[in-house]
Design a protein around this motif. Structure first.
Motif, mmCIF file in Angstrom:
data_model
loop_
_atom_site.group_PDB
_atom_site.id
_atom_site.type_symbol
_atom_site.label_atom_id
_atom_site.label_comp_id
_atom_site.label_asym_id
_atom_site.label_seq_id
_atom_site.Cartn_x
_atom_site.Cartn_y
_atom_site.Cartn_z
ATOM 1 N N UNK A 97 -13.506 -102.065 11.849
ATOM 2 C CA UNK A 97 -14.264 -103.288 11.605
ATOM 3 C C UNK A 97 -15.348 -103.418 12.674
ATOM 4 N N UNK A 98 -16.515 -102.775 12.401
ATOM 5 C CA UNK A 98 -17.655 -102.895 13.292
ATOM 6 C C UNK A 98 -17.565 -102.097 14.574
ATOM 7 N N UNK A 99 -16.718 -101.060 14.621
ATOM 8 C CA UNK A 99 -16.584 -100.237 15.815
ATOM 9 C C UNK A 99 -16.832 -98.773 15.485
ATOM 10 N N UNK A 100 -17.080 -97.981 16.515
ATOM 11 C CA UNK A 100 -17.154 -96.535 16.337
ATOM 12 C C UNK A 100 -15.735 -96.017 16.068
ATOM 13 N N UNK A 101 -15.564 -95.221 15.016
ATOM 14 C CA UNK A 101 -14.238 -94.772 14.608
ATOM 15 C C UNK A 101 -13.557 -93.944 15.704
ATOM 16 N N UNK A 102 -14.311 -93.082 16.375
ATOM 17 C CA UNK A 102 -13.730 -92.239 17.417
ATOM 18 C C UNK A 102 -13.216 -93.078 18.591
#
Length: 654
Positions: A374-379
């Motif tokens: 939710x609105x973040x870099x997946x890594x």
């Protein structure tokens, strides 16, 4: 990710010695020295048998020189070869205050036979009694065969790797963290994590499973396994005394000290029965003097001696514990460890089986299916989540860590708190994370999309700084034999099968429907499982609970019979359980119940056989119809039959 302090079951003490002086089987008492002497111990018995047969033949053909002192000397020598130790045991027990025991019965009966001139019969009684003891030893050795195989699987030396050099030392000297090397065909001496990329192992000694088990780098290898493929290296995780194999051996050795109610009854019965028999024999000898006109002392003494021989409780005292120990041995052969014969009995009364899901009916090996942020870099999301999950040993946490790779290792994790039944809370770098289920986020008043609750798969919700950050879905796999296990339990007459799990109720119901489980409840905390089992027990049901996690320990302890999956299960669950399934196969639950039923049948067959034959021949002996030879059959013959019946369980297929 539930942590609950377990109530550890009281551990049984060392095997008790025979305090009542009877011929009770004490399987745990056999020593190496005794085993080495077994062959030579048969020699006196063989000589005695030859002398007895020769004496009977000489008597039959009325050989002139075989009379008087020569005849007495031959029979006396034959008697002392087999009866000397029995008389010595009787004398020692009398000195200790244990007067009325089986040795006394045998001594009075056989010496009395010599007194009235029935030398051959006196020798025969003692000889066949000793032969019965040899049969007992052989039967115990057969029952212990699978357990001895475990003992043989403890290597005397281990190759320690130090500074690229190999040093052979005693495994008891190896410390946790040391690296050891195991060659192909060698037995693993200590528990450890595999440092080599891959190798296959024979795990039959621990699990009863002949199929090789392939381990990959980082996976746990247990002491007692046999390396099959290549030279491997392990980093030791447990000392010699605390290895899985040592714990198994300890459990088996302690098993014989926890007696079934039937054994306890026979022990109490023998203490009352033996003095009663002695006084009845005295009465049978003397009282007819006052009521019979042609009273002959030697005739009534002979009847009393027959009565004593028949009355020896050997068949009961030998065959009943032998039957139970045979059941424990057969269970070990099948990868099931009973911590006492009382649990074999309890298994026959179980009408309700309650099981955990993860690790019991499912593999407990999770894999990440989907990651939504939710609105973040997946890594970065994965690295933060895995960093906190790395502080948990829950299968779901391990799956997340494995999926994240090495990215989380640079993160600083502090203030970790595991909230039972909910998940983890902690600080990762400069952020506060919540990682767990929906109950965890609700507990901390973190809002998340409502549609997430409708997802069937296991799900890990993540909040960062009290803001919903995303979720990870995890999938587990049902064990291959789970469906067959449930069907087999129904066939054995288990009325109700229940599944209790902390997993989402939607997943639990899906698994229950697939396996045809009668009742299933999901979303449970450890205390909720306890409540469910308590409710079943209040309904009068005899409950067996099967689990594998540390959170299952309280309910395992509460159940009438607690079973733990011993391969992947936690130490707390294994220590608390009454029965340990070594290969984690749910089908072994039905095997354990079936073993209990078969063992119980054999024990009661032996009780019926012993009492039935003895009652018949006692009646015949009291009226002068039965001779000493019939008495020998009623005592030793029935003991033979009971022993042979008891060892049948070793040959049964379960």
């Amino acid at each position: 990710m539930e942590i609950t302090s377990p109530r550890t079951a009281e551990q049984p003490g060392p095997t008790k010695t025979d305090e009542k002086g009877c011929c009770e089987v004490a399987p745990g008492a056999n020593t190496v020295e005794q085993e080495e002497d077994e062959e030579t111990s048969y020699l006196p018995t063989i000589i005695s048998l030859v002398l007895l047969l020769a004496g009977i033949a000489l008597d039959y053909f009325k050989v002139d020189w075989f009379t008087g002192y020569i005849r007495l000397a031959v029979y006396s020598f034959a008697y002392l070869l087999v009866g000397g130790k029995v008389l010595l045991h009787a004398a020692r027990n009398i000195a200790k205050g244990s007067i009325f025991n089986e040795f006394l019965l045998m001594g009075i009966a056989t010496l009395g036979a010599f007194y009235i001139g029935e030398y051959a019969e006196g020798v025969a009684v003692m000889l066949f009694y000793v032969i019965g003891e040899h049969f007992q030893e052989a039967a115990v050795a057969r029952s212990r065969k699978s357990i001895k195989a475990l003992i043989d699987n403890r290597p005397d030396i281990v190759d320690l790797v130090q500074q690229n050099q190999i040093k052979s030392i005693n495994p008891q000297q190896v410390k946790v963290g040391d690296i050891i090397q195991v060659k192909p065909g060698e037995k693993v001496a200590l528990d450890g994590n595999l440092l080599t990329e891959r190798s296959s192992f024979n795990t039959a000694a621990l699990t009863g499973e002949s199929k090789p088990d392939t381990k990959s780098k980082g996976e746990k290898v247990l002491a007692g396994m046999i390396n099959l493929d290549q030279v491997i290296q392990l980093q030791v995780t447990s000392t010699y005394e605390n290895s899985a194999l040592s714990k198994i051996l300890q459990l088996v050795e302690q098993a014989s000290s926890r007696k079934a109610k039937t054994q306890q009854f026979i022990t109490r019965f023998a203490k009352v029965y033996t003095p009663v028999v002695v006084f009845l024999a005295i009465a049978l000898t003397l009282l007819p003097y006052f009521f019979v006109t042609d009273y002959v002392f030697n005739d009534w003494l002979y009847r009393a001696l027959i009565f004593l021989v028949i009355s020896c409780p050997c068949a009961l005292v030998v065959s009943i514990p032998l039957g139970y120990f045979g059941g424990i041995g057969a269970a070990s052969k099948n990868g099931i460890l009973f911590k006492g014969s009382n649990y074999l009995d309890l298994m026959t009364k179980v009408d309700t089986v309650v099981m955990d899901k993860t690790g019991t009916l499912t593999e407990g090996v999770f894999q990440v299916q989907e990651v939504q942020v939710n609105g973040l870099d997946k890594a970065e999301f994965l690295a933060l989540t895995a960093a906190l999950e790395s502080k948990s040993t829950h299968p779901v946490a391990l799956a997340v860590v494995a999926h994240a790779g090495e990215s989380y290792r640079q993160k600083l994790v502090t203030n970790v708190e595991e909230i039972s039944g909910h998940g983890l809370k902690g600080n990762v770098d400069d952020k506060t994370l919540l990682v767990g289920n929906g109950k965890l986020l609700k507990k901390f008043q973190v809002a998340y999309p409502a549609e997430i609750d409708s997802i069937v798969e296991s799900i890990v919700l993540v909040a960062i700084n009290n803001q919903y950050a995303g979720y990870i879905t995890i999938a587990d796999k049902i064990k291959e034999d789970a469906q067959a296990a449930v069907a087999r339990l129904h066939q054995l007459g288990i009325k109700t099968i229940v599944m209790l799990s902390g997993d989402k109720d939607s997943i639990v119901q899906k698994v229950a429907t697939s396996l045809q489980i009668d009742q299933a409840f999901g979303g449970l905390l450890p205390e909720d499982k306890v409540t469910h089992v308590e409710a079943l027990k209040k309904q009068g049901k005899t409950v067996a609970f099967v689990g594998d996690g540390i959170n299952d320990a309280p309910v395992i302890a509460l159940a009438d019979v607690g079973l733990a999956m011993g391969g992947l299960g936690s130490d707390a669950a294994i220590e608390t359980a009454d029965v340990v399934i070594q290969n984690d196969q749910p089908s072994k639950i039905a095997t354990a119940i079936n073993l209990g039923k078969k063992t119980n049948q054999i024990v009661w067959q032996n009780i019926g056989l012993a009492f039935g034959v003895k009652a018949l021949v006692l009646g015949l002996g009291a009226f002068g119809v039965a001779s000493m030879w019939e008495a020998v059959f009623a005592d030793v013959g029935v003991a033979f039959l009971a022993i042979l019946n008891a060892i049948r369980i070793q040959r049964m297929k379960f």
